[in-house]
Design an enzyme around this catalytic site. Sequence first.
Site, short mmCIF file in Angstrom:
data_model
loop_
_atom_site.label_atom_id
_atom_site.label_comp_id
_atom_site.label_asym_id
_atom_site.label_seq_id
_atom_site.Cartn_x
_atom_site.Cartn_y
_atom_site.Cartn_z
N ALA A 135 73.33 76.09 44.06
CA ALA A 135 72.58 77.03 43.23
C ALA A 135 71.22 77.35 43.83
O ALA A 135 70.80 76.78 44.84
CB ALA A 135 72.44 76.48 41.81
N HIS A 136 70.51 78.27 43.15
CA HIS A 136 69.23 78.75 43.69
C HIS A 136 68.19 77.64 43.77
O HIS A 136 68.17 76.72 42.95
CB HIS A 136 68.70 79.93 42.87
N ASN A 137 67.38 77.72 44.82
CA ASN A 137 66.24 76.83 45.06
C ASN A 137 66.63 75.43 45.51
O ASN A 137 65.75 74.57 45.68
CB ASN A 137 65.33 76.71 43.83
#
Length: 351
Positions: free
Chosen positions: A239-241
């Site tokens: 997922a993001h980050n």
Amino acid sequence: MSITIKLGQLAEFLGATLRGDKDIEITGLATLQEAGPGQVSFLANPKYRKLLVDTQATAVLLKPADADGYAGNALVVPDTYLAYARISHFFDPKPKSSAGVHPTAVIAADALIDPAASIGAFAVIESGVRIAAGVTIGAHCFIGARCEIGEGGWLAPRVTLYHDVRIGKRVVIQSGAVLGGEGFGFAQDKGIYHKVAQIGGVTLGDDVEVGVNTAIDRGALADTRIGNGVKLDNQIQIAHNVQIGDHTAMAACVGISGSTKIGKHCMLAGGVGLVGHIEICDGVFITGMTMVTHSITEPGSYSSGTAMQPAAEWRKSAARLRKIDDMARRLQKLEKAIETVTCADNRSSDG
């Protein structure tokens, strides 16, 4: 593709001790059980040692202890599996692409593509892309705006890179992988979800491998980062980050929630899940189907998955588990009763 190489040449390449005929010709690799004339095999797992007796392999990669008493041709090395990995590339039948651009590829006028790169049929390469020497872009790949791909990269057919994905040297990405897709970010107001623009990118270090149908989402603000030498199996969700440290490996179907940080030299087995906004230190091994709900600060092995057992036993265990709260309450009552009796006995003794 077929290749013939002499056993002595393999020994020299590996720095192995050769026991046997250096001029015998090798044409391939196989298991101890299936190997035949012209093929090299290896013994990495002691439970297969019994197969040495009957193997038809022309030569075998062996550790020094296993080589003693073996009558056939042998390449003696400290690590047989590593040696097998190194020579496997001599016999890899994967087609090699020629440098150049296929006439059906669609390429933006300002894209910078090294003449030594190979661009396959129906590939789409958007504005501002930079592709270095020795890169292979397979058929039907999409390379979004401002992406950068370092030297020696290999993208299988149907890989998708959204905009602003930066890839290091010698990176391998398998078919169906999507890098830079929008992260799952929404703000909620009165039960209604409002999308958060994902304005970061994705950065991959050198020597990374990404498996079939794996997804690496772009960061919400800063980039999602994958370190050098990271190996990702098929159907992984990042997922993001998320940040993944150098030389960490993950088996299929791992799911990592947003903003989680994973250290260097970690191993995650199949089906592991991690919640968001936690940190995993270096040198952690997480066994299959484990659900990681908090940060890990000490290296070591961690598990939460339930191991298989016969169905009848599992049903009994599941039934007991459903009663565990009731059992805990009964145990507390029993402890209090024992404590009351003990106190009364002590008072009687004092009297």
